[in-house]
Design an enzyme around this catalytic site. Structure first.
Site, PDB file in Angstrom:
ATOM      1  N   ASP A 170       0.833  -1.196   0.000  1.00  0.00           N
ATOM      2  CA  ASP A 170       0.000   0.000   0.000  1.00  0.00           C
ATOM      3  C   ASP A 170       0.877   1.258   0.000  1.00  0.00           C
ATOM      4  O   ASP A 170       2.096   1.179   0.167  1.00  0.00           O
ATOM      5  CB  ASP A 170      -0.923  -0.025   1.233  1.00  0.00           C
ATOM      6  CG  ASP A 170      -2.275   0.611   0.955  1.00  0.00           C
ATOM      7  OD1 ASP A 170      -2.345   1.498   0.079  1.00  0.00           O
ATOM      8  OD2 ASP A 170      -3.259   0.227   1.612  1.00  0.00           O
ATOM      9  N   GLU A 203       0.209  -0.157  -5.371  1.00  0.00           N
ATOM     10  CA  GLU A 203      -0.791   0.916  -5.447  1.00  0.00           C
ATOM     11  C   GLU A 203      -0.120   2.219  -5.865  1.00  0.00           C
ATOM     12  O   GLU A 203      -0.639   3.310  -5.633  1.00  0.00           O
ATOM     13  CB  GLU A 203      -1.524   1.071  -4.101  1.00  0.00           C
ATOM     14  CG  GLU A 203      -2.143  -0.226  -3.639  1.00  0.00           C
ATOM     15  CD  GLU A 203      -3.354  -0.044  -2.743  1.00  0.00           C
ATOM     16  OE1 GLU A 203      -3.981   1.027  -2.772  1.00  0.00           O
ATOM     17  OE2 GLU A 203      -3.669  -0.990  -2.000  1.00  0.00           O
ATOM     18  N   TRP A 204       1.003   2.083  -6.463  1.00  0.00           N
ATOM     19  CA  TRP A 204       1.860   3.198  -6.859  1.00  0.00           C
ATOM     20  C   TRP A 204       1.123   4.266  -7.682  1.00  0.00           C
ATOM     21  O   TRP A 204       1.063   5.437  -7.270  1.00  0.00           O
ATOM     22  CB  TRP A 204       3.057   2.578  -7.568  1.00  0.00           C
ATOM     23  CG  TRP A 204       4.161   3.432  -8.032  1.00  0.00           C
ATOM     24  CD1 TRP A 204       4.274   4.790  -7.965  1.00  0.00           C
ATOM     25  CD2 TRP A 204       5.365   2.954  -8.659  1.00  0.00           C
ATOM     26  NE1 TRP A 204       5.470   5.185  -8.515  1.00  0.00           N
ATOM     27  CE2 TRP A 204       6.138   4.084  -8.944  1.00  0.00           C
ATOM     28  CE3 TRP A 204       5.840   1.691  -9.003  1.00  0.00           C
ATOM     29  CZ2 TRP A 204       7.390   3.977  -9.573  1.00  0.00           C
ATOM     30  CZ3 TRP A 204       7.076   1.583  -9.621  1.00  0.00           C
ATOM     31  CH2 TRP A 204       7.839   2.722  -9.902  1.00  0.00           C
ATOM     32  N   PRO A 205       0.494   3.884  -8.838  1.00  0.00           N
ATOM     33  CA  PRO A 205      -0.160   4.948  -9.626  1.00  0.00           C
ATOM     34  C   PRO A 205      -1.320   5.620  -8.893  1.00  0.00           C
ATOM     35  O   PRO A 205      -1.563   6.810  -9.108  1.00  0.00           O
ATOM     36  CB  PRO A 205      -0.649   4.225 -10.890  1.00  0.00           C
ATOM     37  CG  PRO A 205      -0.530   2.768 -10.622  1.00  0.00           C
ATOM     38  CD  PRO A 205       0.449   2.576  -9.521  1.00  0.00           C
ATOM     39  N   LEU A 206      -1.996   4.895  -8.016  1.00  0.00           N
ATOM     40  CA  LEU A 206      -3.108   5.491  -7.263  1.00  0.00           C
ATOM     41  C   LEU A 206      -2.623   6.675  -6.421  1.00  0.00           C
ATOM     42  O   LEU A 206      -3.264   7.722  -6.364  1.00  0.00           O
ATOM     43  CB  LEU A 206      -3.752   4.424  -6.370  1.00  0.00           C
ATOM     44  CG  LEU A 206      -4.744   4.902  -5.308  1.00  0.00           C
ATOM     45  CD1 LEU A 206      -5.957   5.561  -5.954  1.00  0.00           C
ATOM     46  CD2 LEU A 206      -5.189   3.730  -4.441  1.00  0.00           C
ATOM     47  N   TYR A 207      -1.476   6.503  -5.754  1.00  0.00           N
ATOM     48  CA  TYR A 207      -0.952   7.565  -4.889  1.00  0.00           C
ATOM     49  C   TYR A 207      -0.181   8.619  -5.668  1.00  0.00           C
ATOM     50  O   TYR A 207       0.036   9.723  -5.192  1.00  0.00           O
ATOM     51  CB  TYR A 207      -0.075   6.952  -3.786  1.00  0.00           C
ATOM     52  CG  TYR A 207      -0.901   6.207  -2.758  1.00  0.00           C
ATOM     53  CD1 TYR A 207      -1.462   6.883  -1.673  1.00  0.00           C
ATOM     54  CD2 TYR A 207      -1.170   4.855  -2.891  1.00  0.00           C
ATOM     55  CE1 TYR A 207      -2.241   6.213  -0.743  1.00  0.00           C
ATOM     56  CE2 TYR A 207      -1.945   4.170  -1.968  1.00  0.00           C
ATOM     57  CZ  TYR A 207      -2.479   4.856  -0.897  1.00  0.00           C
ATOM     58  OH  TYR A 207      -3.260   4.202   0.020  1.00  0.00           O
ATOM     59  N   ASP A 231     -10.394   2.685  -3.557  1.00  0.00           N
ATOM     60  CA  ASP A 231     -10.855   1.406  -3.000  1.00  0.00           C
ATOM     61  C   ASP A 231     -12.292   1.125  -3.420  1.00  0.00           C
ATOM     62  O   ASP A 231     -13.127   2.028  -3.441  1.00  0.00           O
ATOM     63  CB  ASP A 231     -10.858   1.468  -1.461  1.00  0.00           C
ATOM     64  CG  ASP A 231      -9.469   1.338  -0.880  1.00  0.00           C
ATOM     65  OD1 ASP A 231      -8.479   1.340  -1.645  1.00  0.00           O
ATOM     66  OD2 ASP A 231      -9.367   1.247   0.358  1.00  0.00           O
TER      67      ASP A 231
END
Ligand SMILES: *[C@@H]1O[C@H](CO)[C@@H](O)[C@H](O)[C@H]1NC(C)=O
Ligand SMILES: *[C@@H]1O[C@H](CO)[C@@H](O)[C@H](O)[C@H]1NC(C)=O
Ligand SMILES: *[C@@H]1O[C@H](CO)[C@@H](O)[C@H](O)[C@H]1NC(C)=O
Ligand SMILES: *[C@@H]1O[C@H](CO)[C@@H](O)[C@H](O)[C@H]1NC(C)=O
Length: 441
Positions: A170, A203-207, A231
């Site tokens: 995460d 979850e790299w691109p999400l953040y 999510d």
């Protein structure tokens, strides 16, 4: 002789240059080289259904404990989940103790995981399944447990020593954008250094996206799958928003996906409380079209036969797991309907027609088969099989056929369209008078 040698050298040099160029170009789209996730990962993940429930005294059946994962592993084998491909039993946030041990290693909560993760992994492996675990790139996980920042090598080695097979990593509390990127890269390298095969779920691109445009070439080089969007919740609005986000960004994300690296629209919430039957059909159908990891988050101890039938539907799973590994995309959208397709191996297409209306009854969507596969899917002819909501043979069609498909509000009809060969010998005799199935008017 001298001239011959000279030209031979030049030819060799040219070959080497071409080879280097080819390697550089290939490197541009290369997936993480751990040989894993050649098709989208399938399994079970605790988060959406069980969240961070740590109070085993008052809720022993639903708290995040070794008991929960052992029970899910048992059921995955006894109830046919493993047979259809669900393989990874995955722990999400809240498994840890609030402090590291005296050697600075992560440790599980001693009350909830009294046997330790190594024992749990052994148990899961004894069932022929694999174990997934969770960590965070920053100083703390999303729920406030110890993060892996400054401990990437140690934590990777700890997971490997325990026999873990997948890491969901995460991005909460990531620090700076540089720390975020470096952390995801370093953990990937750290996992590799352990020598153990561990699927790396990022979850790299999400953040990253709120600040910067993600470089998917790079992300794919380090991760086996990656979350792009918020999510998922057990609610139609959440499924709908995930689909809309994916379609709006399909030009930049669809081509990146392939064996070894997948876009991850998050868990399947089928079998829970929030989705109607038609909405569950939509999630299953579209997750297959999107070549999404199929990670269920539900309670396998209490799941309706209907939800189980849908999640274990072999025809849908075959579309999801198609070896060509191309992600599908939305072809068109109007006020009421969306038409999606996914190219499959052997010149076949999966096609989904979704009714966006949240009012009224079933509606009919009419379109020409020439819309499909850039005009090639039914040229000169095709056979069409309905996969969802029920399995039905729609028979032969050709490049001028019109399909009239009736779809329930927020539901989806999923089809498989198999092109019929061009050689005259293979050309089918069109049966114009064939009585269509009730859904084709
Ligand atoms: C580590 O990476 C190399 C390539 O960089 C690859 O050949 C090897 O299989 C990887 N090992 C593991 C355990 O992922
Ligand atoms: C973690 O905390 C340390 C010490 O406060 C700090 O130097 C470092 O930048 C933090 N890392 C992240 C990713 O926030
Ligand atoms: C990543 O690894 C490099 C090389 O070992 C190291 O210099 C750097 O500090 C690491 N970055 C983070 C965020 O841990
Ligand atoms: C994306 O990353 C790749 C691989 O690290 C790199 O070669 C490329 O230049 C990057 N693209 C952009 C636009 O930064």
């Amino acid at each position: 002789m001298g001239r011959a040698v000279g030209s031979w050298r030049r030819a060799t040099l040219a070959c080497v240059l071409v080879l280097v160029l080819v390697l550089v170009l290939l490197a541009g789209t290369r997936a993480l080289e751990n040989g894993l996730a050649r098709t989208p990962t399938m399994g079970w993940l605790h988060w959406e259904r069980f969240l961070c429930s740590t109070d085993c005294a008052s809720d022993p059946l639903s708290c995040v404990s070794e008991q929960l994962f052992m029970q899910m592993a048992d059921l995955m084998v006894s109830d046919g989940w493993k047979d259809v491909g669900y393989e990874y039993v995955c722990i999400d946030d809240c498994w840890m103790s609030l402090t590291r041990d005296n050697q600075d290693r992560l440790q599980p909560d001693p009350e909830r995981f009294p046997s330790g993760i190594r024992k749990l992994a052994d148990y899961v492996h004894s069932k022929g399944l694999k174990l997934g675990i969770y960590g965070d790139v920053g100083n703390k996980t999303c729920a406030g447990f110890p993060g892996s920042y400054g401990h990437y090598d140690l934590d990777a080695q700890t997971f490997a020593d325990w026999g873990v097979d997948l890491l969901k990593f995460d991005g909460c509390n990531y620090g700076t954008q540089d720390q975020l990127a470096e952390g995801y890269r370093n953990m990937s390298l750290a996992l590799n250094k352990t020598g153990r095969s561990i699927v790396y779920s990022c979850e790299w691109p999400l953040y990253m996206r709120p600040m910067q445009r993600p470089n998917y070439t790079e992300i794919k080089h380090y991760c086996n799958h990656w979350r792009n969007f918020a999510d998922i919740y057990d609610a139609w609005n959440s499924v709908k928003n995930t689909l809309e986000w994916t379609a709006l960004h399909q030009d930049s994300i669809v081509d990146v996906a392939g064996p070894g690296g997948w876009n991850d629209p998050d868990m399947l919430v089928i079998g829970n409380f929030g989705l109607s039957w038609d909405q569950q059909l939509t999630q299953m159908a579209l997750w297959a079209i999107m070549a999404a990891p199929l990670l269920m988050s539900n309670d396998l101890r209490h799941i309706s036969p209907q939800a189980k039938w849908l999640l274990q539907n072999k025809d849908v799973i075959a579309i999801n797991q198609d070896p060509l590994g191309k992600q599908g995309y939305r072809i068109t959208k109007d006020n009421n309907f969306e038409l999606w397709e996914r190219p499959l191996s052997g010149g076949t297409y999966a096609v989904a027609v979704m009714n966006r209306q949240e009012i009224g009854g079933p509606q009919i969507f009419s379109f020409s088969t020439s819309f499909l596969g850039n005009g090639l899917a039914c040229n000169p002819a095709c056979s069409i099989q309905q996969i969802l909501p029920t399995s039905e043979d729609w028979g032969l069609h050709n490049w001028v056929s019109f399909l009239n498909i009736k779809v329930n509000p927020t539901g989806t009809v999923l089809l498989k369209v198999v092109v019929i060969g061009e050689s005259p010998a293979e050309k089918p005799v069109m049966n114009i008078n064939k009585k269509p199935s009730p859904d084709i008017l």
